[in-house]
Design a protein around this motif. Structure first.
Motif, PDB file in Angstrom:
ATOM      1  N   SER A  50     -70.427  68.960  14.679  1.00 47.96           N
ATOM      2  CA  SER A  50     -68.899  68.765  15.037  1.00 47.96           C
ATOM      3  C   SER A  50     -68.739  69.038  16.600  1.00 47.96           C
ATOM      4  O   SER A  50     -69.704  69.346  17.208  1.00 47.96           O
ATOM      5  CB  SER A  50     -68.180  69.983  14.169  1.00 47.96           C
ATOM      6  N   THR A  51     -67.289  68.990  16.863  1.00 42.33           N
ATOM      7  CA  THR A  51     -66.945  69.132  18.361  1.00 42.33           C
ATOM      8  C   THR A  51     -67.027  70.879  18.500  1.00 42.33           C
ATOM      9  O   THR A  51     -66.319  71.206  19.222  1.00 42.33           O
ATOM     10  CB  THR A  51     -65.819  68.488  18.531  1.00 42.33           C
ATOM     11  N   HIS A 239     -72.309  63.439  20.543  1.00 38.32           N
ATOM     12  CA  HIS A 239     -71.890  64.211  21.721  1.00 38.32           C
ATOM     13  C   HIS A 239     -72.969  64.343  22.765  1.00 38.32           C
ATOM     14  O   HIS A 239     -74.239  64.191  22.273  1.00 38.32           O
ATOM     15  CB  HIS A 239     -71.529  65.758  21.269  1.00 38.32           C
ATOM     16  N   GLY A 275     -67.327  64.711  24.081  1.00 39.10           N
ATOM     17  CA  GLY A 275     -67.489  63.904  22.805  1.00 39.10           C
ATOM     18  C   GLY A 275     -66.071  63.985  22.292  1.00 39.10           C
ATOM     19  O   GLY A 275     -65.126  64.778  22.758  1.00 39.10           O
ATOM     20  N   THR A 276     -66.026  62.874  21.237  1.00 36.63           N
ATOM     21  CA  THR A 276     -66.854  62.739  20.350  1.00 36.63           C
ATOM     22  C   THR A 276     -66.601  61.140  20.328  1.00 36.63           C
ATOM     23  O   THR A 276     -65.752  60.522  20.780  1.00 36.63           O
ATOM     24  CB  THR A 276     -67.099  63.357  19.242  1.00 36.63           C
TER      25      THR A 276
END
Length: 514
Positions: A50-51, A239, A275-276
């Motif tokens: 994930s971010t 990312h 990112g993303t």
């Protein structure tokens, strides 16, 4: 080879990502006998790609997802309170650029963001002059005004692991490297065939939660052969990680001209995470990587805003994951809902064993998702996770520095950067990792980056680590701070440990046969 162990459970959870781990924890805390199976490592797929934000989803307001934003903002502060070692406040700087979202719309969105979720712990949004430090010289000179607001950072994979650890401490059976290879409803219960390192076992469960993420449709088809399961929209997000691009603890959120946003976030002290992407994905979600086109997209997006341009070849690392979103037939990947959706199947009548499949969701709402999942299954018992600290999280939400200072007084021999990193990772369980050590050398082999044998052994014994990658890229991000040779040394350590374990098991088996 068949294995021994518990065979009958109230609940079987398939999938060791954030949703599965959260459901297992909540159910175990309500007194259910729970088994969680994960075919790889905990957080081995989407939940570690994930971010790494606990956030309300500012841009979801544009799509009128007010309930999701409100729930996310409420959960943001709850999670900060129960896991302040792995979750902490982060300020986001949103530059205003002509031709994109107008200032009045940004002000309105930030006003709603500050108020619809009952914000208490985090500071409110404010306007910024971007011609002054620390933004002057970092951003393009045309960017003179902007806004700043609050969200939180999270160590995503550790959040998953700590939920699993807490579930286990409440009685759950957590089995990693174990795949559910067969699932059949018979005589009012589920029979599941589990295949893992020790062999195979058939277990029964009164209920099954299918939280397999990108593989949820595959599990659903296995449970109900012949059914056309096509509820997912798989969206790839990638990312890039660069050497630190700017000074300061703030993050930037950049509006892209295609309507999307890109983040630039301080990462691991020496780096910047960018990112993303949102790219439609088909195929096997395992082992995916960023594409050249995605890398160029990310760099082009940030180069619109940063004064010094970046290129893909400057990145020191990258990662990619597949988001298993519920396919609501939205026109684009950016607008498909990030909300979670349940599908409950009880067979032919209410007495048959239930199968609950989980689609979509986001890290921020995992705890509430777990409550709703158990409610959907008709599980009795009071909800309890809103105020119960995750392992190591019983420290004041906004006094992490005070906690570190107290630990430094107790352990002055531990180098300050190592102490801070370990305090972040383990919180009040730091003492369990360090044991009775009185000097850094007492912690055993130093692999590099402050990682010692004592910490690795703790991760193996208590946090289900089984490989160097589990330690370097999920339980921590120390892989970024170590050389190839240092990473290889840790791999060799695990290989030796595996061989020794096999030898001990063989000797034990031989002795029992005699």
């Amino acid at each position: 080879m068949d294995i021994t162990g518990p065979k009958d459970f109230d609940l079987l959870v398939i999938g060791g990502g954030i949703n599965g781990a959260g459901i297992a924890r909540d159910a175990a805390g309500r007194g259910l006998s729970v088994c969680l199976v994960e075919k790889g490592d905990l957080a081995g797929a989407t939940s570690s790609a994930s971010t790494k934000l606990v956030h309300g989803g500012l841009r979801y307001l544009e799509h009128y997802e007010f309930r999701l934003v409100r729930e996310s903002l409420i959960e943001r502060e709850r999670l900060l309170a129960i896991a302040p070692h792995i979750i902490w406040p982060l300020r986001f700087v949103l530059p205003h650029d002509k031709g994109l979202r107008p200032k009045w719309l940004l002000r309105l969105g930030l006003f709603l963001y500050d108020h619809i979720g009952g914000r208490k712990l985090l500071p409110p949004a404010r306007s910024l002059d971007l011609t002054r430090p620390p933004h002057a010289g970092v951003l393009e000179s045309r960017l003179t005004r902007g806004f700043e607001y609050s969200d939180c950072w999270v160590e995503d994979a550790r959040l998953v692991v700590l939920n699993a650890v807490d579930a286990a401490e409440r009685g759950a059976d957590i089995r990693t490297r174990t795949e559910c290879t067969g699932l059949e409803r018979t005589r009012g219960q589920w029979q599941a065939r589990l295949s893992g390192p020790a062999g195979t076992q058939t277990v029964t469960a009164k209920m099954v939660v299918n939280a397999a993420g990108p593989w949820v449709d595959k599990v659903l088809a296995r449970a109900m052969p012949g059914r056309n399961a096509s509820n997912l929209r798989l969206v790839k997000g990638s990312h890039l990680i660069f050497p630190r691009l700017y000074e300061g603890d703030h993050s930037y959120i950049f509006q892209n001209r295609d309507g999307r946003i890109v983040f630039a976030i301080p990462y691991e002290g020496d780096f910047t995470l960018v990112g993303t992407t949102d790219v439609a994905f088909e195929g096997d979600p395992a082992g995916i990587a960023i594409s050249p086109a995605e890398a160029e997209y990310i760099c082009d997006a940030v180069n619109e805003y940063l004064a010094a341009d970046v290129s893909p070849d400057q990145a020191v690392w990258s990662y990619a994951g597949v988001r298993p979103l519920y396919d609501d037939q939205a026109a684009s990947n950016s607008t498909v809902t990030r909300d979670y959706v349940f599908e409950l199947d009880r067979g032919r009548n209410e007495k048959d064993a239930a199968l609950l499949s989980v689609f979509g969701g986001k890290i921020t709402t995992y705890r509430k998702l777990a409550e709703h999942a158990l409610e959907k299954l008709g599980v009795d018992g009071r909800s309890w996770t809103a105020d119960a600290a995750l392992p190591g999280g019983d420290i004041p939400a906004l006094d992490f520095d005070g906690f570190v200072a107290a630990q430094a007084g107790i352990r002055p021999w531990l180098p300050a950067p190592v102490l801070r990193r370990m305090a972040r990772a383990y919180g009040t369980r730091l003492g369990a990792v360090l044991g009775d050590a009185g000097a850094f050398g007492d912690l055993g082999q130093h692999f590099g980056g402050g990682l010692t044998a004592a910490e690795v052994i703790y991760l193996v014994r208590h946090e289900y680590a089984r490989s160097a990658d589990d330690v370097l890229w999920r339980r921590s991000k120390l892989g970024l701070h170590m050389s190839a040779e240092e990473r290889a040394a840790l791999s060799h350590w695990f290989e030796r440990a595996r061989i020794e374990d096999q030898a001990i098991s063989a000797a034990t088996q031989s002795a029992s046969e005699r």
